[in-house]
Write a protein that holds these residues in place. Structure first.
Motif, PDB file in Angstrom:
ATOM      1  N   VAL A   1      -3.948  -5.398  -1.498  1.00 27.81           N
ATOM      2  CA  VAL A   1      -3.063  -4.280  -1.172  1.00 27.81           C
ATOM      3  C   VAL A   1      -2.549  -4.530   0.246  1.00 27.81           C
TER       4      VAL A   1
ATOM      5  N   CYS B   1      -1.368  -2.503   4.979  1.00 29.01           N
ATOM      6  CA  CYS B   1      -2.361  -1.443   5.161  1.00 29.01           C
ATOM      7  C   CYS B   1      -2.494  -1.012   6.624  1.00 29.01           C
TER       8      CYS B   1
ATOM      9  N   LEU C   1      -2.037   2.639   6.748  1.00 28.47           N
ATOM     10  CA  LEU C   1      -3.005   3.517   6.091  1.00 28.47           C
ATOM     11  C   LEU C   1      -4.254   3.638   6.958  1.00 28.47           C
TER      12      LEU C   1
ATOM     13  N   SER D   1      -3.471  -6.468   6.052  1.00 31.55           N
ATOM     14  CA  SER D   1      -2.178  -6.401   6.745  1.00 31.55           C
ATOM     15  C   SER D   1      -1.934  -7.773   7.359  1.00 31.55           C
TER      16      SER D   1
ATOM     17  N   GLY E   1       0.803  -1.215   0.000  1.00 30.18           N
ATOM     18  CA  GLY E   1       0.000   0.000   0.000  1.00 30.18           C
ATOM     19  C   GLY E   1       0.837   1.266   0.000  1.00 30.18           C
TER      20      GLY E   1
ATOM     21  N   PHE F   1      -7.915  -4.724   0.998  1.00 27.50           N
ATOM     22  CA  PHE F   1      -6.823  -4.067   1.729  1.00 27.50           C
ATOM     23  C   PHE F   1      -6.543  -4.878   2.992  1.00 27.50           C
TER      24      PHE F   1
ATOM     25  N   MET G   1      -7.528   4.487   2.279  1.00 30.93           N
ATOM     26  CA  MET G   1      -7.808   3.251   1.564  1.00 30.93           C
ATOM     27  C   MET G   1      -8.994   3.405   0.618  1.00 30.93           C
TER      28      MET G   1
END
Length: 396
Positions: free
Chosen positions: A282, A285, A288, A318, A250, A316, A293
């Motif tokens: 992505v 994240c 973010l 992680s 990201g 999105f 996002m």
């Protein structure tokens, strides 16, 4: 010696057995001096047969099998004795193994499932003895057939991993971290490019005791289809995956640009890979916020529409914090079980693996394989010197 036991590329000289010669013999015994022809047939030569075996997951057991020869058929004898048949040689390989001719690069066969048997080289037929040529007008034939010659081929075996989801991304995109978070697989994770030097499989658990297999592929860089990085060696593993999960960090400058580069590398390697179902994840994240996002999602849709690219599901995530990993599994499961994905798998599976090798890349592959197998052996004098030095060090 290589540290890894994962071997997905071997080159072997295979040779089937030749057929035995038929016997030319005339029967001469007491009270029957003109017994006529009684030469037996020659035996059949052994064949080389490939057999799928799910107990193997790499080609490690074949790495140092440089020559595989089948037995020759025995020659026929008198009294119509048939020659012995040569034993067939079975080569057990993991499902997903593709065989090519090492000299021409032509596709030979594909072992797709456990228990499948494919005759790679057929043994020569045995020659007929003179007993088979007797007739009313030729009651004492003085000739017999020779056996058929053997077949020989130098083959290349490539293993293409069978997995439901294949990860596609640049180095350090978080592929290994995702596999380790979703499964019990423990690939190497470090903060430098090409940490993953070999593909690894992980079984991802889903709801109601369901699961799917995820393959961690080494990172792809721009120019991988021409041999840069590790692309040529491992791009073939993507061909066997039902769904491709593209992973782009990201914090990159342009998610759409990196996604486009990955798509272009797959197109150069094999255009039919673009027909597979795709999902874009992505990663990283946790750096973010929700507003950013959402802005990135809208920007992606706009850029795809401007560039004429097909829109794909975007998630999105992680892998470190576990953010939206359950949502990712839901999307992957939904795409894997969609009707469009099943139809594409059925229609494209055979075409994807029945591709000849490009001769421009074949020579480089063989050179790399020979370089990996260069092992330095020590003679007896050198071993004695090493033992002497070790004894001296222990004495000190």
């Amino acid at each position: 010696m290589p540290e890894s036991n994962f071997v997905d590329y071997v080159k072997i000289l295979c040779r089937s057995g030749k057929g035995g010669h038929g016997s030319m013999h005339l029967r001469h015994v007491k009270y029957n001096p003109n017994g006529g022809p009684d030469g037996g047939d020659g035996g059949k030569g052994g064949s080389i047969i490939l057999r799928g075996n799910h107990n193997y997951w790499t080609l490690l057991h074949l790495k140092y099998e440089r020559h595989i020869f089948a037995e020759h058929g025995g020659n026929g004898g008198k009294d119509k004795c048939h020659g012995t048949d040569g034993k067939d040689v079975y080569i057990d390989v993991p499902p997903g193994t593709v065989v090519y001719n090492a000299e021409t690069g032509k596709f030979v066969c594909d072992v797709a499932y456990d228990g499948q048997e494919i005759t790679l080289l057929k043994g020569g037929r045995g020659g007929l003895g003179n007993f088979q040529f007797r007739s009313a007008t030729n009651q004492a034939p003085r000739y017999a057939q020779p056996g058929e010659p053997m077949q020989e081929m130098t083959i290349i075996m490539e293993l293409k991993l069978l997995a439901d989801v294949g990860l596609v991304g640049f180095p350090n995109a978080g592929k290994s971290t995702l596999v380790s978070s979703l499964s019990n697989a423990r690939p190497k994770i470090a903060n430098y490019p090409f940490t993953t030097m070999e593909p690894s499989l992980g079984i991802v658990g889903y709801r109601d005791q369901k699961s799917f297999v995820m393959a961690d592929i080494p990172g792809i860089i721009e120019g991988a289809a021409e041999g840069k990085g590790l692309g040529l060696r491992f791009l073939r593993h993507i061909e066997r995956n039902s769904l491709l999960l593209f992973m782009v960090p990201g914090d990159t400058d342009s998610i759409c640009r990196e996604y486009g580069i990955l798509l272009e590398e797959l197109r150069k390697f094999n255009p039919e890979l673009l027909a597979k179902q795709r999902v874009l994840a992505v990663t990283k994240c946790d750096l973010l916020d929700e507003e950013l996002m959402q802005m990135l999602r809208e920007q992606l849709e706009k850029e795809w529409e401007e560039k004429g690219l097909e829109s794909v599901p975007v998630v999105f995530i992680s892998a470190v914090s576990g953010y939206h990993l359950d949502e990712l599994k839901d999307v992957l499961w939904q795409e894997l079980n969609s009707e469009s994905n099943k139809l594409q798998t059925i229609e494209a599976d055979d075409r994807l693996v029945h591709r000849d090798k490009e001769m421009t890349h074949l020579a480089q592959e063989l050179a790399d394989e020979d370089a990996d197998d260069d092992i330095e052996y020590l003679d007896e004098d050198e071993l004695e010197d090493i033992e002497y030095l070790e004894d001296e060090e222990e004495g000190m």
